[in-house]
Structure formats: structure tokens, C-alpha cells
Write an enzyme that holds these catalytic residues in place. Structure first.
Site, mmCIF file in Angstrom:
data_model
loop_
_atom_site.group_PDB
_atom_site.id
_atom_site.type_symbol
_atom_site.label_atom_id
_atom_site.label_comp_id
_atom_site.label_asym_id
_atom_site.label_seq_id
_atom_site.Cartn_x
_atom_site.Cartn_y
_atom_site.Cartn_z
ATOM 1 N N GLN A 233 27.856 -22.075 78.207
ATOM 2 C CA GLN A 233 27.699 -22.730 77.048
ATOM 3 C C GLN A 233 27.757 -24.310 77.266
ATOM 4 O OE1 GLN A 233 27.550 -20.599 73.737
ATOM 5 N NE2 GLN A 233 26.401 -22.458 73.131
ATOM 6 N N LYS B 254 24.191 -24.889 78.770
ATOM 7 C CA LYS B 254 23.230 -24.594 77.761
ATOM 8 C C LYS B 254 22.985 -25.806 76.653
ATOM 9 C CE LYS B 254 23.392 -20.446 75.920
ATOM 10 N NZ LYS B 254 23.916 -19.424 75.214
ATOM 11 N N LYS C 94 33.778 -21.251 73.300
ATOM 12 C CA LYS C 94 33.432 -20.109 72.654
ATOM 13 C C LYS C 94 34.658 -19.338 72.146
ATOM 14 C CE LYS C 94 29.933 -16.934 72.382
ATOM 15 N NZ LYS C 94 28.485 -17.262 72.228
ATOM 16 N N ASP D 195 27.909 -15.052 66.701
ATOM 17 C CA ASP D 195 27.517 -14.302 67.931
ATOM 18 C C ASP D 195 27.574 -12.940 67.663
ATOM 19 O OD1 ASP D 195 27.022 -15.098 70.962
ATOM 20 O OD2 ASP D 195 28.430 -13.210 71.018
ATOM 21 N N THR E 112 17.626 -18.419 67.458
ATOM 22 C CA THR E 112 17.534 -18.149 68.808
ATOM 23 C C THR E 112 16.512 -17.019 69.227
ATOM 24 O OG1 THR E 112 20.174 -18.030 68.570
ATOM 25 C CG2 THR E 112 19.130 -16.804 70.598
ATOM 26 N N ASN F 27 20.515 -9.905 65.596
ATOM 27 C CA ASN F 27 19.781 -10.943 65.206
ATOM 28 C C ASN F 27 18.931 -11.775 66.216
ATOM 29 O OD1 ASN F 27 20.096 -14.186 65.494
ATOM 30 N ND2 ASN F 27 20.428 -13.861 63.219
ATOM 31 N N SER G 157 22.072 -25.015 65.518
ATOM 32 C CA SER G 157 23.516 -25.252 64.900
ATOM 33 C C SER G 157 23.606 -26.683 65.000
ATOM 34 C CB SER G 157 24.411 -24.471 65.736
ATOM 35 O OG SER G 157 24.411 -23.252 65.444
HETATM 36 P P1 NDP Z 1 23.938 -8.767 67.017
HETATM 37 O O1 NDP Z 1 25.277 -8.098 66.991
HETATM 38 O O2 NDP Z 1 23.334 -9.230 65.778
HETATM 39 O O3 NDP Z 1 23.003 -7.766 67.655
HETATM 40 C C1 NDP Z 1 23.446 -7.216 69.131
HETATM 41 C C2 NDP Z 1 22.658 -6.067 69.376
HETATM 42 O O4 NDP Z 1 22.832 -5.540 70.707
HETATM 43 C C3 NDP Z 1 22.677 -4.878 68.581
HETATM 44 O O5 NDP Z 1 21.521 -4.257 68.420
HETATM 45 C C4 NDP Z 1 23.465 -3.926 69.258
HETATM 46 O O6 NDP Z 1 23.490 -2.514 69.223
HETATM 47 C C5 NDP Z 1 22.893 -4.108 70.753
HETATM 48 N N1 NDP Z 1 24.068 -3.817 71.793
HETATM 49 C C6 NDP Z 1 25.300 -4.414 71.833
HETATM 50 N N2 NDP Z 1 26.087 -3.932 72.660
HETATM 51 C C7 NDP Z 1 25.214 -3.171 73.567
HETATM 52 C C8 NDP Z 1 25.424 -2.336 74.569
HETATM 53 N N3 NDP Z 1 26.452 -2.244 75.224
HETATM 54 N N4 NDP Z 1 24.443 -1.640 74.993
HETATM 55 C C9 NDP Z 1 23.094 -1.717 74.259
HETATM 56 N N5 NDP Z 1 22.865 -2.201 73.125
HETATM 57 C C10 NDP Z 1 24.115 -3.186 72.670
HETATM 58 O O7 NDP Z 1 24.123 -9.917 68.079
HETATM 59 P P2 NDP Z 1 23.155 -11.048 68.554
HETATM 60 O O8 NDP Z 1 21.911 -10.739 68.319
HETATM 61 O O9 NDP Z 1 23.651 -12.304 67.927
HETATM 62 O O10 NDP Z 1 23.578 -11.238 69.911
HETATM 63 C C11 NDP Z 1 22.824 -10.803 71.283
HETATM 64 C C12 NDP Z 1 23.004 -11.434 72.557
HETATM 65 O O11 NDP Z 1 22.649 -12.767 72.183
HETATM 66 C C13 NDP Z 1 24.441 -11.703 72.814
HETATM 67 O O12 NDP Z 1 24.680 -11.831 74.176
HETATM 68 C C14 NDP Z 1 24.790 -13.014 72.109
HETATM 69 O O13 NDP Z 1 25.754 -13.971 72.777
HETATM 70 C C15 NDP Z 1 23.295 -13.904 72.660
HETATM 71 N N6 NDP Z 1 23.220 -14.892 71.907
HETATM 72 C C16 NDP Z 1 23.252 -15.018 70.416
HETATM 73 C C17 NDP Z 1 23.060 -15.958 69.714
HETATM 74 C C18 NDP Z 1 22.730 -16.075 68.245
HETATM 75 O O14 NDP Z 1 22.513 -17.218 67.756
HETATM 76 N N7 NDP Z 1 23.205 -15.073 67.397
HETATM 77 C C19 NDP Z 1 22.862 -17.390 70.273
HETATM 78 C C20 NDP Z 1 22.497 -17.146 71.919
HETATM 79 C C21 NDP Z 1 22.693 -16.156 72.315
HETATM 80 P P3 NDP Z 1 24.488 -1.589 68.148
HETATM 81 O O15 NDP Z 1 24.141 -2.050 66.771
HETATM 82 O O16 NDP Z 1 24.386 -0.202 68.256
HETATM 83 O O17 NDP Z 1 25.885 -2.305 68.421
#
Ligand code: NDP
Length: 447
Positions: free
Chosen positions: A113, A116, A128, A168, A212, A243, A379
Site C-alpha cells: 500500500q 501504491k 492496512k 477490502d 478499483t 467488488n 478514497s
Molecule cells: P470481495 O470480498 O468483494 O470479493 C472477493 C472475491 O474473491 C469473491 O468473489 C470471493 O469468492 C473470491 N475469493 C476470495 N478468496 C478466494 C480464494 N481463496 N479463491 C478463489 N476466490 C476467492 O473483495 P474485493 O473485490 O474488494 O477484493 C478483491 C481483491 O482486490 C483483494 O485482493 C483486495 O485486497 C483487492 N483490492 C480491493 C480493493 C477494493 O477497493 N475493494 C482495492 C484494491 C485492491 P467468495 O465469495 O466465494 O469468497
């Protein structure tokens, strides 16, 4: 000692001091790989313990989070906030609620972070946090009680000018609402700028939810342009359906791409006609269901239980789920199938072996600290609006986001050129992010 030998020695020290934190070692190793090049050219960065200080969080807070479920049973989770670096501004970075969360994961995310946030060009430091709490399957009342307990400790450590957490994995608008409510109640102050990702009616920013994923698509668009390519009609595979994934799919579709696959932790779907995003949103956002349910609505699509969605042939691959979800074997399959662009929507989703494979085979690879910086950038725009008690329109905020992503892309490419590695987004992002923080730390003295 040469600059390179010194970097090796510092890295060994980081590994020894942070034993049992493989994700943090991995994130540090990746940045150190670029620092060798910087220190060769600018030996002064090896002075004043600068890199040693950069690798040691300014503050790490670990706390007990007790809460009661709907049946009256008491649970105890662990809360974390790692305030890594505040040379450029207040600590800024999300909170993750997931059973896999531990100190090493929070430190890897906080370390990433720093660079970034620096790359965005905005005045924000790096941090974080999170908890090993699993919101899945919990009622709203249980999530609320957990968030209130979490904030009861965290409120002592955060603030508009100190540390500004966001969402997150596992922390969306619902959780931010409960966290902000408890902060407000404990401090008797409507300090909107203490958290970002708030609802629009109570201090949130337009486009933050989408940022994002949209930002990732804007970045990929720039990557395609740089490669003298376009996105129109390109086959795209996106992992996850949270998300980041949902909004990346939306914007990639708007840019003319054909998104054919997405997933969740259970498996993945393939729809060669192009994913119907409304169905995905209905399943994941409104019903909190499983992606497998997509085939009930679209029988011509297929669902693969488990397996690797990276087996699906595509031009563009966007890992948007979680860390280390795309390994070297998967990278080789993607390369064999002719992938041209890979960009990380998630944080560190590609393993080091996968990243090497992409770079060696000439696939354009956009690392997360550049490609997914749109979330934290927006943000920071939310913080700007809170500070000026203003709220901007969706169009204006989206334009600002797009401009920031183009700027990040430009800085990354220019820095890679300057250091003699044209087209290398990994070195470009690491070096551009590092230099700004390092110069600020130097100016602020040994603190
Ligand atoms: P969410 O919780 O909204 O979504 C996560 C998604 O990933 C879900 O579909 C989940 O499936 C899937 N998932 C989680 N763990 C696993 C796994 N072990 N194997 C396969 N699929 C998995 O999170 P976000 O979309 O917010 O975040 C996703 C990534 O993006 C993270 O790495 C986060 O750090 C990064 N990120 C997010 C930001 C944000 O603004 N939200 C900003 C920058 C980075 P299930 O529903 O089955 O758990």
C-alpha cells in the site's frame, strides 16, 4: 559492500526479523528486486537506514475483538491495524475481514500500500488492517456487533489526520456503516474523513464502490493502447465476483471487451456469449449467493466446480479475487493460449513464478500496486470532498479517476524507460513508488 550486496543483507534481515510471514517476505522480495537497480544508480538511498526503516511498520496494533452471536454465544476474534508509513500523508489502506487474516498478510498488504499510494500522486501514507472474522453466513445483527466491538478498540488509533481505513475483502458498505456509526458514537463527532467507502447519504463519494474495478479497466485500456492494440472484441477472463471483479467486468464491457468467465471460491462459469453482469450482481450482491447459480439463469453457460479459470482461453486475464491465486502453471497455460495482457485487480494474485513467466514471454503484466490503485485514489478523493464539505457528481469523479489511472500508467512507463527497462511495469511501478516515499523520508529526517 556494493549496493546490491547491501540490499541482499537488508532483505535477509527483514526475513529473519519477520519469521513466519511468507506473504510479507514475498511482497518485500518483489520490491527489493527493483531496489537493486535504484541503489546501483543512486547509492544515497542506501544511507540513513532508509530501506530498513521502510520495512519496519511505524506502529502495529493487535487487539481482542469479543462479540456475541444471535444465540448468545461469545466469540473472540483478533483485530489488526498496521500503520506502515506516513511520510506522504495519513496512513491509508483497507480493512479485510476473512478467516485467513493474520499479521503477515496485513503486513504484506500494508507494505504494498505504501508504494501504491505513492504512485497515485496523492498525499496518503500506507497502512492496512482487518480481522480473522468471517462475515460469511453471519446475520446483519452479528456483523454489526462484531464491527462495533472492532471499532471500540480501533477508534483510539484512527482519525482524519492520522489513519483513514477503507474496505477490502469482506468489508463493504454495510461494514463501513457499522464501523462509522460506532466511531461517531464513541467520539461524539461527525468526522466523515475517518473512514472511506461510506454511503452516499452520509459522506461517501460517487464512484468509490466502482473505483478499483473501473480503474483497473482504465489502466488495461492504456496498456492496450501502449501495445498498439485495442480492447474491442477481446476475450477477457476475470477471477472473483466481488467488488473489484464486478466493476472491472462492467467497465471492460463498456470498453467493448467480451468478458467470458468469472468465479468465486467454489468454481468458475464460462459464458462464450459474454457474461450477463446483471445476473451476476443479482446472485452476489443482492442474494449473497454462489456463482454456480448463474447457469440456472443462463443454461447455455457452463459451471466448473473447483478447477482453474485460467484454463479458459483469453486475450486479457484479470485476477481480481485474492493473493497467490494465479501460479506459474496457470501462467504457462494462459501464455500457451495466447494471452496478451495480464493486470492484477487483486493484491499480489500472481505468484513470483507466474510474474516471471509473463515477463519472460513478453506478456504485458500490470502489477496490482499500479493497476488496482483506483480504489485508494478515489478514497483520497472522498477525503478531499469530506475536508471541503462538498460532494462531486459521478461524471466528474469518474473523470478524475480516469485521469489518475492514466497518470499512474504514464509514471510507471516513464520510470521503466528511465531505468532502461522499457515496458517493464513491475520495475516501473516499484521504482516510481519508492523514489517519492524515499525522498520524503529523507527530507523528514531519521524518524
Ligand atoms: P470481495 O470480498 O468483494 O470479493 C472477493 C472475491 O474473491 C469473491 O468473489 C470471493 O469468492 C473470491 N475469493 C476470495 N478468496 C478466494 C480464494 N481463496 N479463491 C478463489 N476466490 C476467492 O473483495 P474485493 O473485490 O474488494 O477484493 C478483491 C481483491 O482486490 C483483494 O485482493 C483486495 O485486497 C483487492 N483490492 C480491493 C480493493 C477494493 O477497493 N475493494 C482495492 C484494491 C485492491 P467468495 O465469495 O466465494 O469468497
Amino acid at each position: 559492500m556494493t549496493g546490491r550486496e547491501w540490499i541482499e543483507a537488508v532483505f535477509e534481515q527483514v526475513r529473519a526479523r519477520n519469521a513466519g510471514e511468507p506473504e510479507f517476505h514475498q511482497a518485500a522480495a518483489e520490491v527489493f528486486d527493483s531496489l537493486r537497480i535504484v541503489v546501483d544508480r543512486h547509492p544515497h538511498y542506501a544511507e540513513s537506514g532508509l530501506v530498513e526503516r521502510l520495512c519496519e511498520p511505524e506502529r502495529q496494533i493487535i487487539f481482542r475483538v469479543p462479540w456475541m452471536d444471535d444465540d448468545g454465544k461469545v466469540h473472540v476474534n483478533r483485530g489488526f491495524r498496521v500503520q506502515f508509513n506516513s511520510a506522504l500523508g495519513p496512513y491509508k489502506g483497507g480493512l479485510r475481514f476473512h478467516p485467513s487474516v493474520n499479521l503477515g498478510i496485513v503486513k504484506f498488504l500494508g507494505f504494498e500500500q505504501i508504494f501504491k499510494n505513492s504512485l497515485t500522486g496523492l498525499p496518503i501514507g500506507g497502512g492496512k488492517g482487518g480481522s480473522d472474522f468471517d462475515p460469511k453466513g453471519r446475520t446483519d445483527a452479528e456483523v454489526m456487533r462484531f464491527c462495533q466491538s472492532f471499532m471500540t478498540e480501533l477508534h483510539r488509533h484512527v482519525g482524519e489526520y492520522t489513519d483513514v481505513p477503507a474496505g477490502d475483502i469482506g468489508v463493504g458498505a454495510r461494514e463501513i456503516g457499522y464501523l462509522f456509526g460506532q466511531y461517531k458514537r464513541l467520539t461524539n463527532s461527525y468526522e466523515s474523513g475517518v473512514l472511506t467507502g461510506k454511503g452516499l447519504a452520509w459522506g461517501g463519494s460517487q464512484v468509490r464502490t466502482e473505483a478499483t474495478g473501473y480503474g483497473l479497466a482504465y489502466f488495461v485500456d492504456e496498456m492496450a493502447r501502449t501495445a498498439h492494440d485495442g480492447l474491442e472484441g477481446r476475450r477477457v477472463v476475470v477471477s472473483g465476483s466481488g467488488n473489484v471483479a464486478v466493476h472491472a467486468i462492467e467497465k471492460m464491457q463498456q470498453l467493448g471487451a467480451l468478458v467470458v468467465s468469472c468465479s468465486d471460491s467454489g468454481g468458475y462459469i464460462v459464458d462464450d456469449k459474454g457474461i450477463d453482469l446483471e445476473i451476476v450482481r443479482d446472485i452476489k450482491e443482492r442474494r449473497r449467493g454462489r456463482i454456480s447459480e448463474y447457469v440456472d439463469a443462463v443454461p447455455s453457460a457452463s459451471y466448473v466446480d473447483g478447477g482453474s479459470l485460467w484454463d479458459v482461453p483469453c486475450d486479457v486475464a484479470l485476477p481480481c479475487a485474492t493473493q497467490n491465486e494465479l501460479d506459474e502453471d496457470a501462467a504457462k497455460v494462459l501464455i500457451g493460449n495466447g494471452v496478451r495482457i495480464v493486470a492484477e485487480g487483486a493484491n499480489m494474485p500472481a505468484t513470483p513464478g507466474a510474474v516471471t513467466a509473463f515477463r519472460q514471454s513478453g506478456v504485458a503484466f500490470g502489477p496490482g500496486k499500479a493497476a488496482n490503485a483506483g480504489g485508494v485514489a478515489t478514497s483520497a478523493l472522498e477525503m478531499q470532498q469530506n475536508a471541503s464539505r462538498d460532494s462531486w457528481s459521478f461524471e466528474y469523479t469518474d473523470q478524475r479517476l480516469a485521469k489518475i489511472m492514466v497518470g499512474i500508467h504514464e509514471r510507471t512507463i516513464e520510470t521503466a524507460d528511465e531505468y532502461g527497462m522499457p515496458g517493464d511495469y513491475v520495475h516501473g511501478a516499484n521504482i516510481a513508488g519508492f523514489v517519492k516515499v524515499a525522498d520524503a523520508m529523507t527530507a523528514l529526517g531519521v524518524i
